[in-house]
Motif scaffolding. Structure first.
Motif, PDB file in Angstrom:
ATOM      1  N   THR A   1       0.836  -1.207   0.000  1.00  0.00           N
ATOM      2  CA  THR A   1       0.000   0.000   0.000  1.00  0.00           C
ATOM      3  C   THR A   1       0.865   1.249   0.000  1.00  0.00           C
TER       4      THR A   1
ATOM      5  N   GLN B   1       3.813   1.381  -1.188  1.00  0.00           N
ATOM      6  CA  GLN B   1       4.453   1.431  -2.503  1.00  0.00           C
ATOM      7  C   GLN B   1       3.538   2.027  -3.574  1.00  0.00           C
ATOM      8  N   CYS B   2       2.238   2.018  -3.347  1.00  0.00           N
ATOM      9  CA  CYS B   2       1.325   2.645  -4.306  1.00  0.00           C
ATOM     10  C   CYS B   2       1.627   4.137  -4.462  1.00  0.00           C
TER      11      CYS B   2
ATOM     12  N   VAL C   1       3.975   4.655  -7.181  1.00  0.00           N
ATOM     13  CA  VAL C   1       3.399   4.595  -8.528  1.00  0.00           C
ATOM     14  C   VAL C   1       2.771   5.933  -8.890  1.00  0.00           C
TER      15      VAL C   1
ATOM     16  N   THR D   1       5.374  -2.292  -8.873  1.00  0.00           N
ATOM     17  CA  THR D   1       4.304  -2.432  -7.879  1.00  0.00           C
ATOM     18  C   THR D   1       2.995  -2.942  -8.488  1.00  0.00           C
ATOM     19  N   PRO D   2       2.500  -2.408  -9.623  1.00  0.00           N
ATOM     20  CA  PRO D   2       1.278  -2.982 -10.214  1.00  0.00           C
ATOM     21  C   PRO D   2       1.438  -4.449 -10.578  1.00  0.00           C
TER      22      PRO D   2
ATOM     23  N   PHE E   1       0.937  -6.523  -7.428  1.00  0.00           N
ATOM     24  CA  PHE E   1      -0.471  -6.729  -7.083  1.00  0.00           C
ATOM     25  C   PHE E   1      -1.130  -7.753  -8.001  1.00  0.00           C
TER      26      PHE E   1
END
Length: 313
Positions: free
Chosen positions: A42, A44-45, A48, A90-91, A94
């Motif tokens: 979270t 790390q979002c 992005v 990061t994406p 997920f």
């Protein structure tokens, strides 16, 4: 595999292994304790949404000023590139957690974590070394000003980063986690001592007859102080937590302590470029109205500079 295990295994042993076999899990043993890992992801979002554009902007600024670069720009460029690469994973992380469940993708993600673990501390240490020589040993800095020395040091950082990341992908190496703990302790100690020495030298250097140098030294003081704040905020939590691994149970350390400590380290991919951009007199590629709205401190500094110049005229 245990060296004392027989090969091929007995039939009943093979049957037991088949009964206890589990599918690959990207949570790596923390399937029932995912809160720490999700907290890290979270955080790390932010990398992005904010970090990637900020790092790309830093790279664009450095490319634009390539005809008149600072000595540490090559380290800043490498750091921004590595942080942008890490944020872009990061994406994918997920997607692999909740959709792909791919061991190959997880290996690529572990490689990116290795890049972040190594490149950030080492490149910041290089920046601190560059500033340390410039302020404390200016004569030696003049002799080592050529870019070839910084290219060689950057190549060494890339080699160490590649070796560490490859070992992280392979996994299973005895005592491998201690390598990162030792690295983070050593780089943290170096950066704190280095920046403290720079701040002390800058405070001592101000004196009578040096009024024309005070603005430049004050700016250098702010630069070094901002780096010291980054070091303390992003690197102190893992430095304070990881050396006490033996005091935690393996599950608690792997599923909670490590992800939370890494979260502070990983968010540096956003904080570092923002701090660099905030030190610029003018942020290129962005309209002044946008800068004034989102960076009031920069706008206030510009207004102060303008009023001072008008007064002196």
């Amino acid at each position: 595999m245990d060296a004392n295990a027989s090969f091929p295994p007995p039939v009943n042993q093979t049957a037991r292994d088949n009964l206890t076999w589990k599918p690959f899990s990207v949570f790596d043993g923390c399937d029932s304790q995912v809160e720490g890992i999700l907290f890290d992801l979270t955080v790390q979002c932010i990398n992005v949404v904010v970090g990637i554009p900020a790092n790309l902007l830093v790279i664009a600024v450095l490319v634009r000023k390539r005809k008149n670069p600072a000595t540490s720009d090559i380290y800043l460029g490498c750091l921004a590139f590595m942080d942008a690469y890490f944020g872009s994973m990061t994406p994918i992380s997920f997607l692999n957690l909740y959709h792909w469940h791919s061991k190959e993708v997880w290996s690529a993600l572990k490689f990116s974590y290795g890049v972040k673990d190594t490149s950030g501390p080492l490149l910041l240490s290089c920046i601190c070394l560059d500033r340390f020589l410039a302020v404390v040993f200016p004569l030696a800095f003049g002799r080592l000003r050529h870019i070839k020395y910084r290219l060689a040091l950057s190549a060494l950082v890339f080699a160490l980063t590649l070796a560490y990341s490859a070992a992280k992908v392979v996994g299973g190496l005895p005592g491998f986690e201690k390598v990162f703990t030792g690295e983070i302790l050593a780089t943290f100690t170096w950066m704190v001592v280095c920046n403290a020495s720079i701040l002390r030298a800058l405070k001592k250097s101000g004196g009578v007859g040096k009024d024309d140098m005070r603005p430049m030294k004050r700016k250098a003081f702010k630069v070094v102080l901002s780096i010291l704040c980054i070091v303390v905020v992003n690197y102190l939590p893992p430095v304070a937590l990881f050396p006490f691994e033996d005091y935690y149970s393996p599950d608690v350390f792997s599923c909670y302590v490590q992800p939370v400590g890494f979260a502070f380290l990983n968010i540096s991919s956003t904080i570092q470029p923002l701090v660099y951009l905030s030190r610029l007199d003018k942020v290129p590629f962005l309209p002044d109205a946008c800068v004034r709205k989102w960076c009031p401190c920069v706008a206030q500094e510009e207004d102060t500079t303008t009023s001072t110049s008008n007064t002196s005229d």
